[in-house]
Design an enzyme around this catalytic site. Structure first.
Site, PDB file in Angstrom:
ATOM      1  N   GLY A  62      56.112  -9.801  40.112  1.00 27.02           N
ATOM      2  CA  GLY A  62      56.409  -8.380  39.996  1.00 27.02           C
ATOM      3  C   GLY A  62      55.322  -7.522  39.375  1.00 27.02           C
ATOM      4  N   ASN A  76      53.100  -5.840  40.960  1.00 22.59           N
ATOM      5  CA  ASN A  76      53.068  -4.594  41.742  1.00 22.59           C
ATOM      6  C   ASN A  76      54.233  -3.680  41.344  1.00 22.59           C
ATOM      7  OD1 ASN A  76      50.895  -4.308  43.923  1.00 22.59           O
ATOM      8  ND2 ASN A  76      51.475  -6.444  44.072  1.00 22.59           N
ATOM      9  N   ILE A 119      62.353 -12.129  55.328  1.00 21.41           N
ATOM     10  CA  ILE A 119      62.172 -11.226  56.479  1.00 21.41           C
ATOM     11  C   ILE A 119      63.374 -10.269  56.554  1.00 21.41           C
ATOM     12  CG2 ILE A 119      62.005 -11.148  59.020  1.00 21.41           C
ATOM     13  CD1 ILE A 119      59.521 -12.283  57.688  1.00 21.41           C
ATOM     14  N   LEU A 120      63.068  -8.978  56.697  1.00 17.71           N
ATOM     15  CA  LEU A 120      64.146  -8.003  56.906  1.00 17.71           C
ATOM     16  C   LEU A 120      64.372  -7.844  58.407  1.00 17.71           C
ATOM     17  CD1 LEU A 120      63.280  -5.189  54.312  1.00 17.71           C
ATOM     18  CD2 LEU A 120      64.978  -7.028  54.090  1.00 17.71           C
ATOM     19  N   ASN A 164      55.161  -2.117  52.783  1.00 19.64           N
ATOM     20  CA  ASN A 164      54.822  -3.443  52.263  1.00 19.64           C
ATOM     21  C   ASN A 164      53.370  -3.446  51.844  1.00 19.64           C
ATOM     22  OD1 ASN A 164      55.131  -6.347  51.833  1.00 19.64           O
ATOM     23  ND2 ASN A 164      53.845  -6.593  53.641  1.00 19.64           N
ATOM     24  N   HIS A 192      50.113  -6.011  51.472  1.00 18.64           N
ATOM     25  CA  HIS A 192      49.637  -7.348  51.852  1.00 18.64           C
ATOM     26  C   HIS A 192      48.220  -7.514  51.290  1.00 18.64           C
ATOM     27  CE1 HIS A 192      49.337 -11.010  54.222  1.00 18.64           C
ATOM     28  NE2 HIS A 192      48.119 -10.612  54.575  1.00 18.64           N
TER      29      HIS A 192
END
Ligand code: GRF
Length: 203
Positions: free
Chosen positions: A12, A14, A88-89, A103, A105
Site C-alpha cells: 500500500g 501507493n 481481475i475486475l 491502474n 503499472h
C-alpha cells in the site's frame, strides 16, 4: 468533493502517497473506502489513517469479487484507483465505471505488462532485456490487462549494475508521484480521451 475508492493487495505505498497528498492539500479528494482482496498492510494503512478499510478475500468471493465491489462502490465514488491490486475486475463494474477506474503499472506500457506481469517480475524482465529506460504508467482499466488508454508515464533510467530490487525502488518513487498526479487531473476534469489517446487539458 471528488470521491475515490482505492483497491489494494499489498504493502500500500501507493495508497499511502494518495493519503499523504490529500493531507497536504495537493489532492482535493475524499478517500471513501479502501478494499483489499486479501489481508495486507495496505488495508492496515487505511484504518491507521481513519479511512474505512475492508477485506473481501478473493479466495472466499472468487468470481463474485467484482460484483461485491461494485455493490459496495456504485453511486458512492467517482473514481476507483487500483494501487497494487492483483485481482481481475470484470462484468458490470467495468461497464458502469468505464474510464473511471485507473491502474498503476511499474513499466512503460506496452513493455513488460499483461498477464502474470506484476511485482518484481516486471523489473527482472526489463533488466534481462537490457532496456536503458523503464518507468511507470497510469492508465484507464478496460476488459483486458494493462491495455486501457494511457494517462501518464514517468521515465526512469536503467543502469547496467541495477538489480531488479534497485530498479523497483527507483520506479516506486516515481509511482508515488504519478498516481496522485493522474488522480488530480481527473478530479479537476482535465482529462479527455479521443480514440484511446488521452489529452490532459492543462491550460
Ligand atoms: C507497485 O509497484 C505498482 O506499480 C504495482 O504493484 C506495486 C504495489 O506497491 N501495481 P504498493 O502496494 O502500492 O506499495
Amino acid at each position: 468533493m471528488f470521491k475515490i475508492a482505492v483497491l489494494v493487495s499489498g504493502g500500500g505505498s501507493n495508497l499511502q502517497s494518495i493519503i499523504d497528498k490529500v493531507h497536504e492539500g495537493y489532492l482535493d479528494c475524499s478517500i471513501e473506502m479502501v478494499i483489499g482482496d486479501r489481508q495486507c498492510y495496505g488495508v492496515e494503512r487505511s484504518t491507521k489513517a481513519g479511512i474505512k478499510g475492508i477485506v473481501l478475500d478473493r479466495k472466499v468471493y472468487k468470481d463474485k469479487l467484482s460484483e461485491e465491489i461494485f455493490e459496495l462502490l456504485k453511486g458512492r465514488v467517482d473514481l476507483i484507483v487500483l494501487a497494487g491490486w492483483l485481482s481481475i475486475l470484470k462484468g458490470d463494474i467495468l461497464k458502469e465505471y468505464h474510464n473511471k477506474i485507473i491502474n498503476i503499472h511499474p513499466s512503460l506500457i506496452p513493455s513488460f505488462c499483461g498477464d502474470k506481469m506484476y511485482g518484481i517480475k516486471v523489473h527482472e524482465k526489463a533488466i534481462e532485456y537490457g532496456v536503458k529506460f523503464s518507468g511507470c504508467t497510469v492508465h484507464f482499466v478496460d476488459e483486458e490487462t494493462d491495455s486501457g488508454p494511457i494517462i501518464l508515464q514517468k521515465v526512469v533510467k536503467v543502469f547496467y549494475e541495477d538489480t531488479p530490487v534497485m530498479l523497483q525502488s527507483r520506479i516506486l518513487e516515481q509511482e508515488h508521484m504519478a498516481l496522485p498526479e493522474a488522480i488530480k487531473y481527473i478530479s479537476e476534469g482535465k482529462i479527455s480521451i479521443i480514440n484511446r489517446k488521452v489529452k490532459i487539458n492543462n491550460d
